[in-house]
Design a protein around this motif. Structure first.
Motif, PDB file in Angstrom:
ATOM      1  N   MET A  21       0.827  -1.208   0.000  1.00 49.60           N
ATOM      2  CA  MET A  21       0.000   0.000   0.000  1.00 49.60           C
ATOM      3  C   MET A  21       0.864   1.261   0.000  1.00 49.60           C
ATOM      4  SD  MET A  21      -3.103   1.075  -0.020  1.00 49.60           S
ATOM      5  CE  MET A  21      -4.411   2.084   0.664  1.00 49.60           C
ATOM      6  N   LEU A  22       1.886   1.281   0.828  1.00 53.83           N
ATOM      7  CA  LEU A  22       2.749   2.453   0.910  1.00 53.83           C
ATOM      8  C   LEU A  22       3.588   2.624  -0.357  1.00 53.83           C
ATOM      9  CD1 LEU A  22       3.948   2.260   4.636  1.00 53.83           C
ATOM     10  CD2 LEU A  22       2.042   3.544   3.653  1.00 53.83           C
ATOM     11  N   LEU A  23       3.918   1.506  -0.997  1.00 56.25           N
ATOM     12  CA  LEU A  23       4.664   1.589  -2.257  1.00 56.25           C
ATOM     13  C   LEU A  23       3.803   2.198  -3.352  1.00 56.25           C
ATOM     14  CD1 LEU A  23       7.288   0.882  -3.764  1.00 56.25           C
ATOM     15  CD2 LEU A  23       6.281  -1.360  -4.281  1.00 56.25           C
ATOM     16  N   VAL A  24       2.540   1.752  -3.429  1.00 62.88           N
ATOM     17  CA  VAL A  24       1.623   2.310  -4.418  1.00 62.88           C
ATOM     18  C   VAL A  24       1.324   3.773  -4.096  1.00 62.88           C
ATOM     19  CG1 VAL A  24      -0.716   2.144  -5.377  1.00 62.88           C
ATOM     20  CG2 VAL A  24       0.614   0.068  -4.941  1.00 62.88           C
ATOM     21  N   ARG A  25       1.277   4.094  -2.822  1.00 60.91           N
ATOM     22  CA  ARG A  25       0.962   5.465  -2.394  1.00 60.91           C
ATOM     23  C   ARG A  25       1.989   6.462  -2.902  1.00 60.91           C
ATOM     24  NH1 ARG A  25       2.960   8.528   1.579  1.00 60.91           N
ATOM     25  NH2 ARG A  25       1.636  10.160   2.516  1.00 60.91           N
ATOM     26  N   ARG A  26       3.226   6.037  -3.055  1.00 64.24           N
ATOM     27  CA  ARG A  26       4.277   6.962  -3.490  1.00 64.24           C
ATOM     28  C   ARG A  26       3.995   7.561  -4.856  1.00 64.24           C
ATOM     29  NH1 ARG A  26       9.870   3.848  -2.582  1.00 64.24           N
ATOM     30  NH2 ARG A  26      10.636   5.862  -3.369  1.00 64.24           N
ATOM     31  N   ARG A  27       3.280   6.814  -5.709  1.00 60.27           N
ATOM     32  CA  ARG A  27       2.970   7.319  -7.054  1.00 60.27           C
ATOM     33  C   ARG A  27       1.493   7.643  -7.228  1.00 60.27           C
ATOM     34  NH1 ARG A  27       6.567   3.702 -11.335  1.00 60.27           N
ATOM     35  NH2 ARG A  27       8.621   4.113 -10.368  1.00 60.27           N
ATOM     36  N   ALA A  28       0.733   7.473  -6.164  1.00 58.91           N
ATOM     37  CA  ALA A  28      -0.706   7.741  -6.262  1.00 58.91           C
ATOM     38  C   ALA A  28      -0.963   9.249  -6.295  1.00 58.91           C
ATOM     39  CB  ALA A  28      -1.429   7.121  -5.074  1.00 58.91           C
ATOM     40  N   PRO A  29      -1.974   9.694  -7.031  1.00 56.52           N
ATOM     41  CA  PRO A  29      -2.307  11.131  -7.056  1.00 56.52           C
ATOM     42  C   PRO A  29      -2.932  11.576  -5.740  1.00 56.52           C
ATOM     43  CG  PRO A  29      -3.931   9.876  -8.289  1.00 56.52           C
ATOM     44  CD  PRO A  29      -2.841   8.906  -7.908  1.00 56.52           C
ATOM     45  N   ASP A  30      -2.853  12.862  -5.498  1.00 57.14           N
ATOM     46  CA  ASP A  30      -3.480  13.420  -4.307  1.00 57.14           C
ATOM     47  C   ASP A  30      -4.999  13.258  -4.431  1.00 57.14           C
ATOM     48  OD1 ASP A  30      -4.167  14.753  -2.060  1.00 57.14           O
ATOM     49  OD2 ASP A  30      -3.364  16.707  -2.646  1.00 57.14           O
ATOM     50  N   GLY A  31      -5.607  12.597  -3.448  1.00 60.83           N
ATOM     51  CA  GLY A  31      -7.029  12.316  -3.513  1.00 60.83           C
ATOM     52  C   GLY A  31      -7.342  10.904  -3.940  1.00 60.83           C
ATOM     53  N   GLY A  32      -6.311  10.155  -4.359  1.00 64.61           N
ATOM     54  CA  GLY A  32      -6.498   8.758  -4.741  1.00 64.61           C
ATOM     55  C   GLY A  32      -6.822   8.574  -6.206  1.00 64.61           C
ATOM     56  N   TYR A  33      -6.922   7.330  -6.612  1.00 60.55           N
ATOM     57  CA  TYR A  33      -7.198   7.000  -8.009  1.00 60.55           C
ATOM     58  C   TYR A  33      -8.671   7.167  -8.353  1.00 60.55           C
ATOM     59  CZ  TYR A  33      -2.499   5.011  -8.362  1.00 60.55           C
ATOM     60  OH  TYR A  33      -1.131   4.849  -8.395  1.00 60.55           O
ATOM     61  N   PHE A  34      -9.539   7.128  -7.348  1.00 65.47           N
ATOM     62  CA  PHE A  34     -10.974   7.235  -7.606  1.00 65.47           C
ATOM     63  C   PHE A  34     -11.405   8.701  -7.558  1.00 65.47           C
ATOM     64  CE2 PHE A  34     -10.594   2.957  -5.598  1.00 65.47           C
ATOM     65  CZ  PHE A  34     -11.043   2.200  -6.678  1.00 65.47           C
ATOM     66  N   HIS A  35     -12.025   9.166  -8.628  1.00 63.62           N
ATOM     67  CA  HIS A  35     -12.548  10.533  -8.640  1.00 63.62           C
ATOM     68  C   HIS A  35     -13.881  10.607  -7.902  1.00 63.62           C
ATOM     69  CE1 HIS A  35      -9.465  12.057 -11.324  1.00 63.62           C
ATOM     70  NE2 HIS A  35      -9.657  11.012 -12.125  1.00 63.62           N
ATOM     71  N   ASP A  36     -14.615   9.491  -7.903  1.00 64.85           N
ATOM     72  CA  ASP A  36     -15.890   9.431  -7.181  1.00 64.85           C
ATOM     73  C   ASP A  36     -15.744   8.437  -6.036  1.00 64.85           C
ATOM     74  OD1 ASP A  36     -18.473   9.228  -6.248  1.00 64.85           O
ATOM     75  OD2 ASP A  36     -19.394   9.149  -8.229  1.00 64.85           O
ATOM     76  N   GLY A  37     -15.431   8.946  -4.847  1.00 65.27           N
ATOM     77  CA  GLY A  37     -15.198   8.075  -3.698  1.00 65.27           C
ATOM     78  C   GLY A  37     -16.422   7.311  -3.262  1.00 65.27           C
ATOM     79  N   ASP A  38     -17.601   7.920  -3.399  1.00 61.08           N
ATOM     80  CA  ASP A  38     -18.829   7.242  -2.985  1.00 61.08           C
ATOM     81  C   ASP A  38     -19.099   6.018  -3.857  1.00 61.08           C
ATOM     82  OD1 ASP A  38     -19.205   9.087  -1.003  1.00 61.08           O
ATOM     83  OD2 ASP A  38     -20.541  10.363  -2.196  1.00 61.08           O
ATOM     84  N   ARG A  39     -18.891   6.185  -5.163  1.00 63.98           N
ATOM     85  CA  ARG A  39     -19.124   5.058  -6.060  1.00 63.98           C
ATOM     86  C   ARG A  39     -18.117   3.942  -5.789  1.00 63.98           C
ATOM     87  NH1 ARG A  39     -19.521   6.703 -12.139  1.00 63.98           N
ATOM     88  NH2 ARG A  39     -17.381   7.379 -11.687  1.00 63.98           N
ATOM     89  N   ALA A  40     -16.863   4.317  -5.537  1.00 63.36           N
ATOM     90  CA  ALA A  40     -15.836   3.310  -5.236  1.00 63.36           C
ATOM     91  C   ALA A  40     -16.173   2.579  -3.935  1.00 63.36           C
ATOM     92  CB  ALA A  40     -14.478   3.974  -5.127  1.00 63.36           C
ATOM     93  N   ALA A  41     -16.644   3.331  -2.932  1.00 61.91           N
ATOM     94  CA  ALA A  41     -17.017   2.708  -1.671  1.00 61.91           C
ATOM     95  C   ALA A  41     -18.207   1.771  -1.847  1.00 61.91           C
ATOM     96  CB  ALA A  41     -17.336   3.786  -0.634  1.00 61.91           C
ATOM     97  N   GLY A  42     -19.140   2.130  -2.750  1.00 60.26           N
ATOM     98  CA  GLY A  42     -20.282   1.260  -3.008  1.00 60.26           C
ATOM     99  C   GLY A  42     -19.866  -0.065  -3.626  1.00 60.26           C
ATOM    100  N   VAL A  43     -18.932   0.014  -4.588  1.00 65.69           N
ATOM    101  CA  VAL A  43     -18.434  -1.224  -5.207  1.00 65.69           C
ATOM    102  C   VAL A  43     -17.698  -2.075  -4.180  1.00 65.69           C
ATOM    103  CG1 VAL A  43     -16.872  -2.168  -6.944  1.00 65.69           C
ATOM    104  CG2 VAL A  43     -18.269  -0.175  -7.490  1.00 65.69           C
ATOM    105  N   PHE A  44     -16.900  -1.415  -3.319  1.00 72.44           N
ATOM    106  CA  PHE A  44     -16.186  -2.158  -2.284  1.00 72.44           C
ATOM    107  C   PHE A  44     -17.169  -2.815  -1.315  1.00 72.44           C
ATOM    108  CE2 PHE A  44     -14.098  -2.459   1.870  1.00 72.44           C
ATOM    109  CZ  PHE A  44     -12.997  -3.219   1.520  1.00 72.44           C
ATOM    110  N   GLY A  45     -18.291  -2.134  -1.052  1.00 72.48           N
ATOM    111  CA  GLY A  45     -19.313  -2.712  -0.187  1.00 72.48           C
ATOM    112  C   GLY A  45     -19.888  -3.994  -0.765  1.00 72.48           C
ATOM    113  N   VAL A  46     -20.071  -4.016  -2.096  1.00 70.18           N
ATOM    114  CA  VAL A  46     -20.577  -5.221  -2.751  1.00 70.18           C
ATOM    115  C   VAL A  46     -19.564  -6.356  -2.596  1.00 70.18           C
ATOM    116  CG1 VAL A  46     -21.213  -6.246  -4.962  1.00 70.18           C
ATOM    117  CG2 VAL A  46     -22.006  -3.947  -4.377  1.00 70.18           C
TER     118      VAL A  46
END
Length: 278
Positions: A21-46
């Motif tokens: 996770m920390l290795l991927v974080r080094r190149r991750a954009p500020d705010g994460g890869y998901f532009h819509d956090g709610d939609r990403a959280a919904g998919v993760f919930g499924v």
């Protein structure tokens, strides 16, 4: 599963996941890869819900098998003790022979048989003293009403003992089929990969480590729990031990001492037949 080994596995897997996770974080954009956090959280919930439902079913299945093996071991021990009492009502010298063979049967279960269940090598092998008991009881010729009643009770107890033994050894081979394990591992890996896309260079390192560490540690611990329940015969915490049969052996020894029967059984302490006993 030894609890120390389990704790080490959880710690190692969690550490590797956090490092990823920390290795991927080094190149991750500020705010994460998901532009819509709610939609990403919904998919993760499924994903999480599907995994939780499947895992709950598997835990229930494996615990049912675990409990059946435990109950079978206790019932088998009780029936062996009862058969010793029944054997004393049969004519001599068969009564003494059956008593000695029952003691050897119990010692074999608590000794050699249990060791083979630990090693996973018992398979469909019969307890040799069960066959010896069958051969001995065939020679009995009841002469009185009490002996006839005892003979019938013996046959009934033998059938119940064999059924209890089947319940005990059924858990030694595991009940979770390979496809279920494949799906569980696949779902776990999928959740891990999906969690990597929550890497956010704008978040603190501690937050990102906690995010990944809690999810992976819980999943790993639950998978280890399923594995432990699916393999109930193992040394250490949670493993089934031959306590019931050892307790039955103590009861039998006390009963034989009260009856004045000091004839040694034809086996050693582990239930292995002595040379003189054939």
């Amino acid at each position: 599963m030894n609890i120390v080994v389990g704790a080490v596995i959880v710690a190692v897997v969690t550490s590797v996941a956090i490092a990823a996770m920390l290795l991927v974080r080094r190149r991750a954009p500020d705010g994460g890869y998901f532009h819509d956090g709610d939609r990403a959280a919904g998919v993760f919930g499924v994903l999480a819900t599907g995994f939780a439902v499947l895992l709950g079913f598997v835990v229930f299945l494996s615990f049912t098998s675990y409990d059946a093996a435990r109950a079978g071991a206790e019932d088998e021990a009780l029936l062996v003790a009862q058969q010793v009492e029944t054997a004393r009502l049969l004519p001599e010298p068969v009564a003494a022979e059956l008593t000695g063979e029952l003691v050897c049967y119990a010692r074999s279960v608590a000794g050699v048989q249990w060791e083979r269940m630990y090693a996973g090598t018992l398979g469909e092998e019969l307890n040799p003293w069960g066959a010896q008991l069958f051969g001995t009881i065939r020679t009995v010729q009841p002469e009185t009403a009490v002996q006839e009643s005892a003979f019938d009770a013996w046959l009934s107890q033998t059938s119940a003992r064999e059924a209890a033994r089947n319940d005990r050894i059924h858990g030694a081979v595991g009940v979770i089929p390979a496809p279920l394990w494949i799906v569980l591992v696949f779902a776990s890996v999928l959740i891990f990969v999906y969690m990597l896309f929550f890497a956010d260079s704008g978040e603190a390192i501690q937050v990102q480590a906690l995010l990944m560490g809690t999810v992976v540690s819980v999943i790993t611990a639950l998978l280890l729990l399923v594995q432990a329940l699916d393999d109930p015969f193992h040394p250490g915490i949670g493993g089934l031990q031959p306590v019931a049969m050892e307790r039955a052996l103590q009861v039998i020894d006390e009963e034989m001492a009260l009856a004045g029967d000091d004839e040694p059984p034809p086996c050693d302490e582990r239930g292995v037949a002595l040379a003189a006993g054939g």
